[in-house]
Design an enzyme around this catalytic site. Structure first.
Site, PDB file in Angstrom:
ATOM      1  N   SER A 194       0.839  -1.207   0.000  1.00 47.57           N
ATOM      2  CA  SER A 194       0.000   0.000   0.000  1.00 47.57           C
ATOM      3  C   SER A 194       0.868   1.249   0.000  1.00 47.57           C
ATOM      4  O   SER A 194       2.066   1.181   0.303  1.00 47.57           O
ATOM      5  CB  SER A 194      -0.855  -0.011   1.286  1.00 47.57           C
ATOM      6  OG  SER A 194      -1.354   1.275   1.591  1.00 47.57           O
ATOM      7  N   TYR A 228      -3.363  -0.061   9.985  1.00 49.46           N
ATOM      8  CA  TYR A 228      -3.207  -0.454   8.580  1.00 49.46           C
ATOM      9  C   TYR A 228      -1.791  -0.139   8.103  1.00 49.46           C
ATOM     10  O   TYR A 228      -1.144  -0.963   7.459  1.00 49.46           O
ATOM     11  CB  TYR A 228      -4.240   0.310   7.753  1.00 49.46           C
ATOM     12  CG  TYR A 228      -4.310  -0.028   6.298  1.00 49.46           C
ATOM     13  CD1 TYR A 228      -3.672   0.774   5.350  1.00 49.46           C
ATOM     14  CD2 TYR A 228      -5.024  -1.128   5.849  1.00 49.46           C
ATOM     15  CE1 TYR A 228      -3.754   0.491   3.993  1.00 49.46           C
ATOM     16  CE2 TYR A 228      -5.117  -1.417   4.495  1.00 49.46           C
ATOM     17  CZ  TYR A 228      -4.486  -0.606   3.579  1.00 49.46           C
ATOM     18  OH  TYR A 228      -4.568  -0.875   2.226  1.00 49.46           O
TER      19      TYR A 228
HETATM   20  P1  NAP Z   1     -11.955  -4.893  -0.507  1.00 55.85           P
HETATM   21  O1  NAP Z   1     -12.747  -4.428  -1.658  1.00 55.85           O
HETATM   22  O2  NAP Z   1     -12.331  -4.503   0.889  1.00 55.85           O
HETATM   23  O3  NAP Z   1     -11.817  -6.524  -0.569  1.00 55.85           O
HETATM   24  C1  NAP Z   1     -11.068  -7.148   0.433  1.00 55.85           C
HETATM   25  C2  NAP Z   1     -11.260  -8.633   0.271  1.00 55.85           C
HETATM   26  O4  NAP Z   1     -10.556  -9.310   1.320  1.00 55.85           O
HETATM   27  C3  NAP Z   1     -12.728  -9.032   0.371  1.00 55.85           C
HETATM   28  O5  NAP Z   1     -13.026 -10.035  -0.582  1.00 55.85           O
HETATM   29  C4  NAP Z   1     -12.810  -9.611   1.778  1.00 55.85           C
HETATM   30  O6  NAP Z   1     -13.802 -10.585   1.919  1.00 55.85           O
HETATM   31  C5  NAP Z   1     -11.442 -10.271   1.887  1.00 55.85           C
HETATM   32  N1  NAP Z   1     -11.087 -10.570   3.283  1.00 55.85           N
HETATM   33  C6  NAP Z   1     -11.071  -9.713   4.322  1.00 55.85           C
HETATM   34  N2  NAP Z   1     -10.688 -10.370   5.442  1.00 55.85           N
HETATM   35  C7  NAP Z   1     -10.471 -11.675   5.092  1.00 55.85           C
HETATM   36  C8  NAP Z   1     -10.060 -12.839   5.794  1.00 55.85           C
HETATM   37  N3  NAP Z   1      -9.798 -12.821   7.108  1.00 55.85           N
HETATM   38  N4  NAP Z   1      -9.934 -13.996   5.096  1.00 55.85           N
HETATM   39  C9  NAP Z   1     -10.228 -14.040   3.782  1.00 55.85           C
HETATM   40  N5  NAP Z   1     -10.618 -12.968   3.042  1.00 55.85           N
HETATM   41  C10 NAP Z   1     -10.735 -11.803   3.711  1.00 55.85           C
HETATM   42  O7  NAP Z   1     -10.444  -4.422  -0.686  1.00 55.85           O
HETATM   43  P2  NAP Z   1      -9.657  -3.955  -1.994  1.00 55.85           P
HETATM   44  O8  NAP Z   1      -9.749  -2.486  -2.139  1.00 55.85           O
HETATM   45  O9  NAP Z   1      -9.996  -4.854  -3.143  1.00 55.85           O
HETATM   46  O10 NAP Z   1      -8.167  -4.262  -1.487  1.00 55.85           O
HETATM   47  C11 NAP Z   1      -7.576  -5.531  -1.664  1.00 55.85           C
HETATM   48  C12 NAP Z   1      -6.189  -5.445  -1.078  1.00 55.85           C
HETATM   49  O11 NAP Z   1      -5.516  -4.312  -1.630  1.00 55.85           O
HETATM   50  C13 NAP Z   1      -6.182  -5.217   0.438  1.00 55.85           C
HETATM   51  O12 NAP Z   1      -5.071  -5.900   1.006  1.00 55.85           O
HETATM   52  C14 NAP Z   1      -5.979  -3.698   0.566  1.00 55.85           C
HETATM   53  O13 NAP Z   1      -5.368  -3.378   1.802  1.00 55.85           O
HETATM   54  C15 NAP Z   1      -5.068  -3.450  -0.578  1.00 55.85           C
HETATM   55  N6  NAP Z   1      -5.030  -2.083  -1.097  1.00 55.85           N
HETATM   56  C16 NAP Z   1      -6.179  -1.472  -1.495  1.00 55.85           C
HETATM   57  C17 NAP Z   1      -6.087  -0.168  -2.047  1.00 55.85           C
HETATM   58  C18 NAP Z   1      -7.290   0.590  -2.523  1.00 55.85           C
HETATM   59  O14 NAP Z   1      -7.149   1.820  -2.761  1.00 55.85           O
HETATM   60  N7  NAP Z   1      -8.448  -0.034  -2.677  1.00 55.85           N
HETATM   61  C19 NAP Z   1      -4.844   0.441  -2.165  1.00 55.85           C
HETATM   62  C20 NAP Z   1      -3.711  -0.224  -1.706  1.00 55.85           C
HETATM   63  C21 NAP Z   1      -3.820  -1.485  -1.193  1.00 55.85           C
HETATM   64  P3  NAP Z   1     -15.230 -10.157   2.561  1.00 55.85           P
HETATM   65  O15 NAP Z   1     -15.918  -9.355   1.524  1.00 55.85           O
HETATM   66  O16 NAP Z   1     -15.884 -11.452   2.872  1.00 55.85           O
HETATM   67  O17 NAP Z   1     -14.921  -9.332   3.770  1.00 55.85           O
HETATM   68  C1  GCO Z   2      -6.878   5.237   3.220  1.00 59.50           C
HETATM   69  C2  GCO Z   2      -7.016   4.305   2.048  1.00 59.50           C
HETATM   70  C3  GCO Z   2      -5.646   3.760   1.676  1.00 59.50           C
HETATM   71  C4  GCO Z   2      -5.783   2.831   0.518  1.00 59.50           C
HETATM   72  C5  GCO Z   2      -4.478   2.283   0.105  1.00 59.50           C
HETATM   73  C6  GCO Z   2      -3.545   3.340  -0.398  1.00 59.50           C
HETATM   74  O1  GCO Z   2      -7.762   5.221   4.082  1.00 59.50           O
HETATM   75  O2  GCO Z   2      -5.891   5.982   3.215  1.00 59.50           O
HETATM   76  O3  GCO Z   2      -7.903   3.247   2.343  1.00 59.50           O
HETATM   77  O4  GCO Z   2      -5.087   3.115   2.770  1.00 59.50           O
HETATM   78  O5  GCO Z   2      -6.601   1.756   0.831  1.00 59.50           O
HETATM   79  O6  GCO Z   2      -3.900   1.478   1.070  1.00 59.50           O
HETATM   80  O7  GCO Z   2      -2.431   2.684  -0.965  1.00 59.50           O
END
Ligand code: NAP
Ligand code: GCO
Length: 265
Positions: free
Chosen positions: A145, A158
Protein backbone atom coordinates in the site's frame (compact mmCIF):
# COMPACT_ATOMS: atom_id res chain seq x y z
CA UNK A 1 8.00 -12.48 -25.72
CA UNK A 2 4.39 -13.70 -25.38
CA UNK A 3 5.62 -16.79 -23.48
CA UNK A 4 7.61 -14.56 -21.09
CA UNK A 5 4.37 -13.13 -19.72
CA UNK A 6 2.33 -16.32 -20.05
CA UNK A 7 0.87 -18.04 -16.97
CA UNK A 8 -0.22 -21.13 -18.89
CA UNK A 9 -0.13 -24.28 -16.72
CA UNK A 10 0.18 -22.31 -13.49
CA UNK A 11 -2.11 -22.52 -10.43
CA UNK A 12 -2.69 -19.07 -8.97
CA UNK A 13 -4.32 -18.48 -5.56
CA UNK A 14 -5.50 -14.92 -4.99
CA UNK A 15 -6.77 -14.53 -1.44
CA UNK A 16 -9.96 -12.56 -0.78
CA UNK A 17 -10.69 -12.26 -4.50
CA UNK A 18 -14.52 -12.31 -4.58
CA UNK A 19 -14.42 -8.73 -5.84
CA UNK A 20 -12.19 -5.65 -5.81
CA UNK A 21 -8.48 -5.71 -6.57
CA UNK A 22 -8.22 -9.48 -6.02
CA UNK A 23 -10.97 -10.24 -8.50
CA UNK A 24 -9.30 -8.08 -11.17
CA UNK A 25 -5.89 -9.69 -10.62
CA UNK A 26 -7.32 -13.24 -10.63
CA UNK A 27 -9.30 -12.47 -13.80
CA UNK A 28 -6.14 -11.12 -15.45
CA UNK A 29 -4.26 -14.26 -14.43
CA UNK A 30 -6.96 -16.41 -16.03
CA UNK A 31 -6.67 -14.40 -19.24
CA UNK A 32 -2.90 -14.99 -19.12
CA UNK A 33 -3.54 -18.76 -18.96
CA UNK A 34 -3.51 -19.58 -15.24
CA UNK A 35 -6.00 -21.72 -13.32
CA UNK A 36 -7.29 -19.35 -10.64
CA UNK A 37 -8.33 -20.15 -7.12
CA UNK A 38 -9.79 -17.75 -4.56
CA UNK A 39 -11.23 -17.84 -1.05
CA UNK A 40 -13.68 -15.93 1.08
CA UNK A 41 -15.01 -16.15 4.60
CA UNK A 42 -18.35 -17.87 3.94
CA UNK A 43 -19.80 -20.23 1.31
CA UNK A 44 -22.42 -17.68 0.19
CA UNK A 45 -19.61 -15.20 -0.52
CA UNK A 46 -17.60 -17.87 -2.37
CA UNK A 47 -20.71 -18.68 -4.41
CA UNK A 48 -21.11 -14.95 -5.21
CA UNK A 49 -17.51 -14.89 -6.38
CA UNK A 50 -17.93 -18.05 -8.47
CA UNK A 51 -20.93 -16.46 -10.21
CA UNK A 52 -18.90 -13.32 -10.94
CA UNK A 53 -16.03 -15.33 -12.42
CA UNK A 54 -18.48 -17.43 -14.44
CA UNK A 55 -20.08 -14.25 -15.79
CA UNK A 56 -16.58 -13.20 -16.90
CA UNK A 57 -16.11 -16.57 -18.60
CA UNK A 58 -13.59 -17.77 -16.00
CA UNK A 59 -13.75 -21.28 -14.47
CA UNK A 60 -12.34 -20.30 -11.06
CA UNK A 61 -12.38 -22.52 -7.99
CA UNK A 62 -13.42 -21.08 -4.65
CA UNK A 63 -12.83 -22.19 -1.07
CA UNK A 64 -14.11 -21.05 2.31
CA UNK A 65 -11.02 -19.94 4.19
CA UNK A 66 -10.17 -17.25 6.73
CA UNK A 67 -6.55 -16.29 6.06
CA UNK A 68 -5.97 -15.73 9.79
CA UNK A 69 -6.92 -19.34 10.62
CA UNK A 70 -3.82 -21.50 10.15
CA UNK A 71 -5.78 -24.78 10.28
CA UNK A 72 -8.20 -23.60 7.58
CA UNK A 73 -5.31 -22.29 5.45
CA UNK A 74 -3.38 -25.57 5.69
CA UNK A 75 -6.53 -27.56 4.84
CA UNK A 76 -7.21 -25.26 1.87
CA UNK A 77 -3.65 -25.62 0.53
CA UNK A 78 -4.00 -29.43 0.75
CA UNK A 79 -7.39 -29.31 -1.04
CA UNK A 80 -6.08 -27.01 -3.79
CA UNK A 81 -3.11 -29.33 -4.29
CA UNK A 82 -5.41 -32.40 -4.55
CA UNK A 83 -8.15 -30.79 -6.64
CA UNK A 84 -6.20 -28.37 -8.86
CA UNK A 85 -2.47 -28.78 -8.26
CA UNK A 86 0.25 -27.20 -6.08
CA UNK A 87 0.06 -23.42 -5.82
CA UNK A 88 2.57 -21.83 -8.23
CA UNK A 89 1.52 -18.22 -7.68
CA UNK A 90 0.20 -16.76 -4.42
CA UNK A 91 -1.24 -13.27 -4.19
CA UNK A 92 -1.78 -12.19 -0.57
CA UNK A 93 -4.60 -9.77 -1.37
CA UNK A 94 -7.15 -10.27 1.45
CA UNK A 95 -7.14 -7.28 3.75
CA UNK A 96 -9.17 -4.85 5.78
CA UNK A 97 -8.77 -1.28 7.02
CA UNK A 98 -10.18 0.46 10.09
CA UNK A 99 -10.05 4.26 9.95
CA UNK A 100 -10.00 5.29 13.63
CA UNK A 101 -7.81 7.95 15.34
CA UNK A 102 -5.13 6.00 17.21
CA UNK A 103 -6.05 7.39 20.63
CA UNK A 104 -9.62 6.17 20.07
CA UNK A 105 -8.68 2.77 18.60
CA UNK A 106 -9.07 -0.27 20.82
CA UNK A 107 -6.23 -2.77 21.05
CA UNK A 108 -8.69 -5.37 19.73
CA UNK A 109 -9.33 -3.31 16.58
CA UNK A 110 -5.59 -2.77 16.11
CA UNK A 111 -4.91 -6.49 16.53
CA UNK A 112 -7.64 -7.45 14.04
CA UNK A 113 -6.11 -5.31 11.28
CA UNK A 114 -2.62 -6.67 12.01
CA UNK A 115 -4.03 -10.21 12.09
CA UNK A 116 -5.69 -10.05 8.68
CA UNK A 117 -3.26 -7.73 6.86
CA UNK A 118 0.05 -9.09 8.21
CA UNK A 119 -0.39 -12.38 10.08
CA UNK A 120 -2.65 -13.67 7.28
CA UNK A 121 -0.04 -13.19 4.53
CA UNK A 122 2.56 -14.86 6.80
CA UNK A 123 0.27 -17.87 7.44
CA UNK A 124 -0.67 -18.33 3.77
CA UNK A 125 2.88 -17.83 2.45
CA UNK A 126 4.21 -20.29 5.04
CA UNK A 127 1.64 -22.85 3.88
CA UNK A 128 2.46 -22.63 0.15
CA UNK A 129 6.26 -22.34 0.44
CA UNK A 130 7.08 -26.06 1.05
CA UNK A 131 5.66 -27.12 -2.34
CA UNK A 132 7.39 -24.19 -4.05
CA UNK A 133 10.69 -25.18 -2.41
CA UNK A 134 10.22 -28.79 -3.56
CA UNK A 135 9.39 -27.58 -7.10
CA UNK A 136 12.28 -25.09 -7.04
CA UNK A 137 9.88 -22.50 -8.40
CA UNK A 138 7.28 -20.10 -7.05
CA UNK A 139 5.89 -16.56 -7.04
CA UNK A 140 4.55 -14.78 -3.98
CA UNK A 141 3.04 -11.32 -4.43
CA UNK A 142 1.97 -9.33 -1.37
CA UNK A 143 -0.49 -6.47 -1.85
CA UNK A 144 1.12 -3.63 0.05
CA UNK A 145 0.00 0.00 0.00
CA UNK A 146 0.95 3.68 -0.06
CA UNK A 147 0.86 3.10 3.69
CA UNK A 148 3.84 0.79 3.36
CA UNK A 149 5.74 4.09 2.88
CA UNK A 150 3.53 6.89 4.19
CA UNK A 151 1.41 7.57 7.26
CA UNK A 152 -1.82 9.47 7.52
CA UNK A 153 -4.38 10.22 10.19
CA UNK A 154 -6.65 7.35 11.38
CA UNK A 155 -4.82 4.44 9.70
CA UNK A 156 -2.17 3.53 12.31
CA UNK A 157 -2.99 -0.20 12.36
CA UNK A 158 -3.21 -0.45 8.58
CA UNK A 159 0.08 1.43 8.05
CA UNK A 160 1.83 -0.74 10.66
CA UNK A 161 0.51 -3.87 8.94
CA UNK A 162 1.38 -2.75 5.40
CA UNK A 163 4.81 -1.52 6.50
CA UNK A 164 5.40 -4.91 8.05
CA UNK A 165 4.13 -6.61 4.90
CA UNK A 166 6.78 -4.75 2.88
CA UNK A 167 9.48 -6.15 5.17
CA UNK A 168 7.90 -9.63 5.20
CA UNK A 169 8.10 -9.45 1.38
CA UNK A 170 11.81 -8.63 1.54
CA UNK A 171 12.44 -11.37 4.09
CA UNK A 172 10.71 -14.10 2.11
CA UNK A 173 12.76 -12.97 -0.91
CA UNK A 174 15.93 -13.16 1.17
CA UNK A 175 15.20 -16.53 2.78
CA UNK A 176 13.84 -18.43 -0.25
CA UNK A 177 15.36 -16.76 -3.30
CA UNK A 178 17.89 -19.60 -3.60
CA UNK A 179 14.97 -21.97 -4.41
CA UNK A 180 14.01 -19.89 -7.44
CA UNK A 181 11.13 -18.36 -5.48
CA UNK A 182 10.48 -14.68 -6.08
CA UNK A 183 8.55 -12.67 -3.50
CA UNK A 184 7.58 -9.13 -4.46
CA UNK A 185 4.96 -6.59 -3.48
CA UNK A 186 2.51 -4.43 -5.34
CA UNK A 187 1.78 -1.07 -3.73
CA UNK A 188 -1.46 0.23 -5.22
CA UNK A 189 -2.15 3.93 -4.96
CA UNK A 190 -5.73 5.01 -4.33
CA UNK A 191 -7.95 2.56 -6.20
CA UNK A 192 -11.72 2.79 -6.62
CA UNK A 193 -13.00 -0.29 -4.79
CA UNK A 194 -15.48 -0.94 -1.92
CA UNK A 195 -12.59 -0.41 0.52
CA UNK A 196 -12.15 3.22 -0.53
CA UNK A 197 -15.80 3.96 -1.31
CA UNK A 198 -16.22 6.00 1.93
CA UNK A 199 -13.40 8.30 0.76
CA UNK A 200 -15.15 9.03 -2.54
CA UNK A 201 -18.75 9.57 -1.39
CA UNK A 202 -20.27 12.86 -2.55
CA UNK A 203 -21.07 15.38 0.16
CA UNK A 204 -24.70 16.11 1.11
CA UNK A 205 -24.60 19.20 -1.16
CA UNK A 206 -23.36 17.09 -4.09
CA UNK A 207 -19.77 18.39 -3.93
CA UNK A 208 -16.86 15.92 -4.02
CA UNK A 209 -15.63 14.35 -0.77
CA UNK A 210 -12.66 16.44 0.47
CA UNK A 211 -10.48 13.32 0.43
CA UNK A 212 -11.42 12.69 -3.20
CA UNK A 213 -10.21 16.20 -4.13
CA UNK A 214 -7.11 15.69 -1.94
CA UNK A 215 -6.11 12.49 -3.73
CA UNK A 216 -6.64 14.02 -7.17
CA UNK A 217 -4.28 16.85 -6.16
CA UNK A 218 -1.70 14.36 -4.86
CA UNK A 219 -1.79 12.13 -7.97
CA UNK A 220 0.08 13.30 -11.11
CA UNK A 221 -2.31 11.13 -13.14
CA UNK A 222 -5.09 13.30 -11.60
CA UNK A 223 -7.39 10.33 -11.23
CA UNK A 224 -8.17 7.42 -8.89
CA UNK A 225 -6.73 4.12 -10.01
CA UNK A 226 -8.95 1.33 -11.28
CA UNK A 227 -8.49 -2.33 -10.46
CA UNK A 228 -7.55 -2.89 -14.13
CA UNK A 229 -4.49 -0.65 -13.62
CA UNK A 230 -3.05 -3.37 -11.37
CA UNK A 231 -3.48 -6.34 -13.71
CA UNK A 232 -0.44 -5.79 -15.96
CA UNK A 233 1.96 -5.28 -13.02
CA UNK A 234 0.47 -8.35 -11.30
CA UNK A 235 0.91 -10.52 -14.42
CA UNK A 236 4.50 -9.26 -14.75
CA UNK A 237 5.35 -10.24 -11.16
CA UNK A 238 3.65 -13.64 -11.57
CA UNK A 239 5.41 -14.49 -14.85
CA UNK A 240 8.88 -15.54 -15.99
CA UNK A 241 9.41 -11.90 -16.99
CA UNK A 242 10.23 -11.14 -13.34
CA UNK A 243 12.39 -14.19 -12.51
CA UNK A 244 15.27 -11.92 -11.44
CA UNK A 245 13.08 -9.40 -9.59
CA UNK A 246 13.00 -10.22 -5.88
CA UNK A 247 12.13 -8.31 -2.72
CA UNK A 248 10.79 -5.37 -4.72
CA UNK A 249 7.61 -3.43 -4.03
CA UNK A 250 6.22 -2.16 -7.33
CA UNK A 251 4.17 0.97 -6.64
CA UNK A 252 1.24 1.33 -9.03
CA UNK A 253 0.11 4.73 -7.81
CA UNK A 254 -0.11 7.10 -10.78
CA UNK A 255 2.96 8.88 -9.38
CA UNK A 256 1.73 9.76 -5.87
CA UNK A 257 4.99 8.78 -4.16
CA UNK A 258 6.99 10.95 -6.60
CA UNK A 259 4.87 14.08 -6.26
CA UNK A 260 4.63 16.84 -3.62
CA UNK A 261 1.09 17.60 -4.77
CA UNK A 262 -0.62 20.23 -6.90
CA UNK A 263 -0.44 23.75 -5.47
CA UNK A 264 -3.93 24.88 -4.37
CA UNK A 265 -5.31 27.61 -6.68
P1 NAP B 1 -11.96 -4.89 -0.51
O1 NAP B 1 -12.75 -4.43 -1.66
O2 NAP B 1 -12.33 -4.50 0.89
O3 NAP B 1 -11.82 -6.52 -0.57
C1 NAP B 1 -11.07 -7.15 0.43
C2 NAP B 1 -11.26 -8.63 0.27
O4 NAP B 1 -10.56 -9.31 1.32
C3 NAP B 1 -12.73 -9.03 0.37
O5 NAP B 1 -13.03 -10.04 -0.58
C4 NAP B 1 -12.81 -9.61 1.78
O6 NAP B 1 -13.80 -10.59 1.92
C5 NAP B 1 -11.44 -10.27 1.89
N1 NAP B 1 -11.09 -10.57 3.28
C6 NAP B 1 -11.07 -9.71 4.32
N2 NAP B 1 -10.69 -10.37 5.44
C7 NAP B 1 -10.47 -11.68 5.09
C8 NAP B 1 -10.06 -12.84 5.79
N3 NAP B 1 -9.80 -12.82 7.11
N4 NAP B 1 -9.93 -14.00 5.10
C9 NAP B 1 -10.23 -14.04 3.78
N5 NAP B 1 -10.62 -12.97 3.04
C10 NAP B 1 -10.74 -11.80 3.71
O7 NAP B 1 -10.44 -4.42 -0.69
P2 NAP B 1 -9.66 -3.96 -1.99
O8 NAP B 1 -9.75 -2.49 -2.14
O9 NAP B 1 -10.00 -4.85 -3.14
O10 NAP B 1 -8.17 -4.26 -1.49
C11 NAP B 1 -7.58 -5.53 -1.66
C12 NAP B 1 -6.19 -5.44 -1.08
O11 NAP B 1 -5.52 -4.31 -1.63
C13 NAP B 1 -6.18 -5.22 0.44
O12 NAP B 1 -5.07 -5.90 1.01
C14 NAP B 1 -5.98 -3.70 0.57
O13 NAP B 1 -5.37 -3.38 1.80
C15 NAP B 1 -5.07 -3.45 -0.58
N6 NAP B 1 -5.03 -2.08 -1.10
C16 NAP B 1 -6.18 -1.47 -1.50
C17 NAP B 1 -6.09 -0.17 -2.05
C18 NAP B 1 -7.29 0.59 -2.52
O14 NAP B 1 -7.15 1.82 -2.76
N7 NAP B 1 -8.45 -0.03 -2.68
C19 NAP B 1 -4.84 0.44 -2.17
C20 NAP B 1 -3.71 -0.22 -1.71
C21 NAP B 1 -3.82 -1.48 -1.19
P3 NAP B 1 -15.23 -10.16 2.56
O15 NAP B 1 -15.92 -9.35 1.52
O16 NAP B 1 -15.88 -11.45 2.87
O17 NAP B 1 -14.92 -9.33 3.77
C1 GCO C 1 -6.88 5.24 3.22
C2 GCO C 1 -7.02 4.30 2.05
C3 GCO C 1 -5.65 3.76 1.68
C4 GCO C 1 -5.78 2.83 0.52
C5 GCO C 1 -4.48 2.28 0.10
C6 GCO C 1 -3.55 3.34 -0.40
O1 GCO C 1 -7.76 5.22 4.08
O2 GCO C 1 -5.89 5.98 3.22
O3 GCO C 1 -7.90 3.25 2.34
O4 GCO C 1 -5.09 3.11 2.77
O5 GCO C 1 -6.60 1.76 0.83
O6 GCO C 1 -3.90 1.48 1.07
O7 GCO C 1 -2.43 2.68 -0.97
Amino acid sequence: MENTFSLKGKVAWVTGATYGIGFAIASGYARAGATVVFNDLRQDLVDKGLAAYQAAGIAAKGYVCDVTNEEQVNETVARISREVGPVDILVNNAGIIKRIPMVEMSAADFRQVIDIDLNGPFIVAKAVLPAMIQKRQGKIINICSMMSELGRETVSAYAAAKGGLKMLTRNIASEYGEYNIQCNGIGPGYIATPQTAPLREKQADGTPHPFDSFILAKTPAARWGTTDDLVGPAVFLASAASDFVNGHVLYVDGGILAYIGKQPK
